[in-house]
Design a protein around this motif. Structure first.
Motif, short mmCIF file in Angstrom:
data_model
loop_
_atom_site.label_atom_id
_atom_site.label_comp_id
_atom_site.label_asym_id
_atom_site.label_seq_id
_atom_site.Cartn_x
_atom_site.Cartn_y
_atom_site.Cartn_z
N ALA A 208 -32.55 46.31 -80.53
CA ALA A 208 -33.17 45.02 -80.21
C ALA A 208 -34.25 45.19 -79.15
O ALA A 208 -34.08 45.95 -78.19
CB ALA A 208 -32.11 44.03 -79.72
N ALA A 209 -35.34 44.49 -79.35
CA ALA A 209 -36.47 44.56 -78.42
C ALA A 209 -36.31 43.48 -77.35
O ALA A 209 -36.61 42.32 -77.59
CB ALA A 209 -37.78 44.39 -79.17
N ASN A 210 -35.83 43.88 -76.19
CA ASN A 210 -35.59 42.93 -75.10
C ASN A 210 -36.41 43.25 -73.85
O ASN A 210 -36.12 42.73 -72.77
CB ASN A 210 -34.11 42.92 -74.72
N ASP A 211 -37.42 44.09 -74.00
CA ASP A 211 -38.25 44.45 -72.85
C ASP A 211 -39.28 43.35 -72.60
O ASP A 211 -39.86 42.80 -73.54
CB ASP A 211 -38.99 45.77 -73.11
N VAL A 212 -39.51 43.06 -71.33
CA VAL A 212 -40.60 42.15 -70.97
C VAL A 212 -41.86 43.00 -70.86
O VAL A 212 -41.92 43.94 -70.07
CB VAL A 212 -40.33 41.44 -69.63
N VAL A 213 -42.86 42.70 -71.67
CA VAL A 213 -44.04 43.56 -71.74
C VAL A 213 -45.33 42.77 -71.58
O VAL A 213 -45.43 41.61 -71.98
CB VAL A 213 -44.08 44.35 -73.07
N ALA A 244 -41.31 48.46 -74.24
CA ALA A 244 -41.97 49.05 -73.08
C ALA A 244 -42.88 50.20 -73.48
O ALA A 244 -43.88 50.48 -72.81
CB ALA A 244 -40.92 49.53 -72.08
N ALA A 245 -42.57 50.86 -74.60
CA ALA A 245 -43.41 51.96 -75.07
C ALA A 245 -44.83 51.51 -75.35
O ALA A 245 -45.78 52.28 -75.21
CB ALA A 245 -42.80 52.59 -76.32
N ASP A 247 -46.61 49.28 -73.61
CA ASP A 247 -47.35 49.27 -72.34
C ASP A 247 -47.68 50.69 -71.88
O ASP A 247 -48.80 50.97 -71.44
CB ASP A 247 -46.54 48.56 -71.27
N TYR A 248 -46.70 51.58 -71.97
CA TYR A 248 -46.96 52.96 -71.56
C TYR A 248 -48.05 53.60 -72.42
O TYR A 248 -48.91 54.32 -71.91
CB TYR A 248 -45.68 53.80 -71.65
N SER A 249 -47.99 53.33 -73.71
CA SER A 249 -48.95 53.98 -74.62
C SER A 249 -50.38 53.52 -74.36
O SER A 249 -51.31 54.33 -74.35
CB SER A 249 -48.57 53.71 -76.08
N VAL A 250 -50.57 52.22 -74.16
CA VAL A 250 -51.92 51.71 -73.94
C VAL A 250 -52.46 52.18 -72.59
O VAL A 250 -53.62 52.58 -72.47
CB VAL A 250 -51.93 50.16 -74.02
N LEU A 251 -51.61 52.16 -71.57
CA LEU A 251 -52.04 52.58 -70.24
C LEU A 251 -52.35 54.08 -70.19
O LEU A 251 -53.33 54.51 -69.57
CB LEU A 251 -50.95 52.25 -69.21
N LEU A 252 -51.52 54.89 -70.83
CA LEU A 252 -51.64 56.35 -70.71
C LEU A 252 -52.41 57.00 -71.85
O LEU A 252 -52.60 58.22 -71.85
CB LEU A 252 -50.25 56.97 -70.60
N TRP A 253 -52.87 56.20 -72.79
CA TRP A 253 -53.59 56.74 -73.95
C TRP A 253 -54.77 57.64 -73.53
O TRP A 253 -54.97 58.71 -74.14
CB TRP A 253 -54.07 55.60 -74.84
N PRO A 254 -55.57 57.30 -72.51
CA PRO A 254 -56.69 58.19 -72.15
C PRO A 254 -56.26 59.58 -71.69
O PRO A 254 -57.09 60.51 -71.69
CB PRO A 254 -57.38 57.42 -71.00
N ARG A 279 -40.48 56.92 -79.22
CA ARG A 279 -41.32 55.87 -79.82
C ARG A 279 -42.77 56.02 -79.38
O ARG A 279 -43.70 55.61 -80.09
CB ARG A 279 -40.80 54.48 -79.45
N LEU A 280 -42.97 56.59 -78.21
CA LEU A 280 -44.31 56.66 -77.63
C LEU A 280 -45.28 57.43 -78.52
O LEU A 280 -46.44 57.05 -78.67
CB LEU A 280 -44.23 57.31 -76.25
#
Length: 336
Positions: A208-213, A244-245, A247-254, A279-280
């Motif tokens: 279940a996706a319960n992360d606040v993103v 949450a993955a 948010d991490y992916s968009v932020l750390l993509w560069p 998942r990342l």
């Protein structure tokens, strides 16, 4: 979109409502459209009386509910996550077909894209993200669906739905895309479905996706001010049923595929765990595909905006022509 007309309409409105906006009554108001090459649905404008500045964000009816949710939790976001302070909700049709908006304090800072040392700010953002992802008090104030929403559903909502909408726009504007073939468009359709199948079959996406993103924490949405404080802006896509993955992916993509990636990889695993990291990698794949497909929809959409058309289309074409060969190089063995 007629930017010149919109700026005039907003200036007249701002002059009539200067006091409620915290601007000096009777002074000349200047309004400037804020260019967002990533889309033209919502519109943003900078309003200034020469001393004080405000940020106006307007949404059409279809996107209004996202700004309304943001307004409802704006105080929590400002206090906990250094989001801009909300000044006023707007329920007037200031420009045609835009009947709702928000006015925020204007943050004087550089985006991570523009700052000379973005890596210095990223650890501060990661700390705030970790806090956000587990913020159950904030989650209780956000809209949730009645049925179970999985990580796979969250991924599909973030990417698959957007890609499908993009393809409608792209096919309708195919005559503009002289550098894209029909065969390529067919491949896009097949790749979107292949990615969806991969996600729904992956064990790490079944919970279940319960992360606040935040859901859109690219480098343009993180500002660094003169005191080196970070500000997280553009909370339109805030969700309590996210991954949450994302948010991490968009932020750390560069940083992905860079020499520095092992350092950031270790940071993510330490902070969020191995399961999220599984998942990342698929989110990074979607990020690159976004530069292949979504950017073409921006190319088509800009055709009706003479003031922005040339620079938007040049940018979109360059990004697509760089990203498409890169995507094939990295993922073609899986999609052939």
């Amino acid at each position: 979109m007629n930017i010149t007309r919109n700026e005039l309409c907003i200036r007249q409105w701002a002059e009539s409502n200067a006091s409620s906006l915290g601007l000096q009554q009777g002074t000349e108001i200047k309004v400037t459209y804020i260019y967002n090459p990533g889309g033209f649905v919502n519109q943003s404008y900078r309003i200034s009386d020469g001393k004080t500045m405000r940020h106006l964000k307007l949404a059409p009816d279809a996107k209004m509910h996202r700004l309304q949710q943001w307004a409802a939790v704006s105080e929590q976001l400002s206090n906990r996550y250094h989001a801009p302070r909300l000044i006023s909700e707007i329920r007037d049709e200031i420009i045609p077909d835009y009947r709702y908006g928000l006015v925020f304090e204007y943050i004087h800072g550089e985006s991570l894209t523009s700052t000379a040392t973005p890596a210095d700010a990223i650890p501060k953002v990661l700390i705030k993200l970790h806090q956000l992802h587990g913020d159950q008090e904030l989650a209780s104030s956000l809209v949730r669906s009645e049925e179970t929403f999985t990580y796979a559903d969250a991924f599909a909502d973030a990417y698959i739905s957007r890609f499908r909408e993009d393809m409608v726009t792209i096919r309708e504007g195919k005559h503009l895309l002289h550098f894209v073939t029909e065969e390529t468009l067919d491949w896009f359709d097949a790749e979107i479905e292949a990615l969806r199948t991969t996600v729904y079959a992956h064990p790490a996406f079944r919970k279940a996706a319960n992360d606040v993103v935040h859901n859109d924490l690219g480098w343009n949405n993180v500002l660094v001010d003169e005191l080196q404080e970070i500000w997280m802006i553009d909370w339109d896509d805030l969700s309590a049923e996210g991954d949450a993955a994302m948010d991490y992916s968009v932020l750390l993509w560069p940083f992905y595929h860079s020499a520095d990636w092992p350092y950031w990889q270790a940071k993510v695993i330490e902070q969020a765990g191995e399961e999220l990291y599984e998942r990342l990698s698929i989110y990074f794949r979607a990020s690159l595909l976004d530069d292949v497909i979504d950017i073409l929809a921006d190319y088509v959409d800009s055709e009706t905006i003479p003031e922005l058309r040339e620079k938007t289309q040049a940018r979109a074409q360059a990004i697509h022509l760089r990203a498409y060969p890169e995507y094939l190089r990295l993922y073609w063995p899986e999609t052939k």
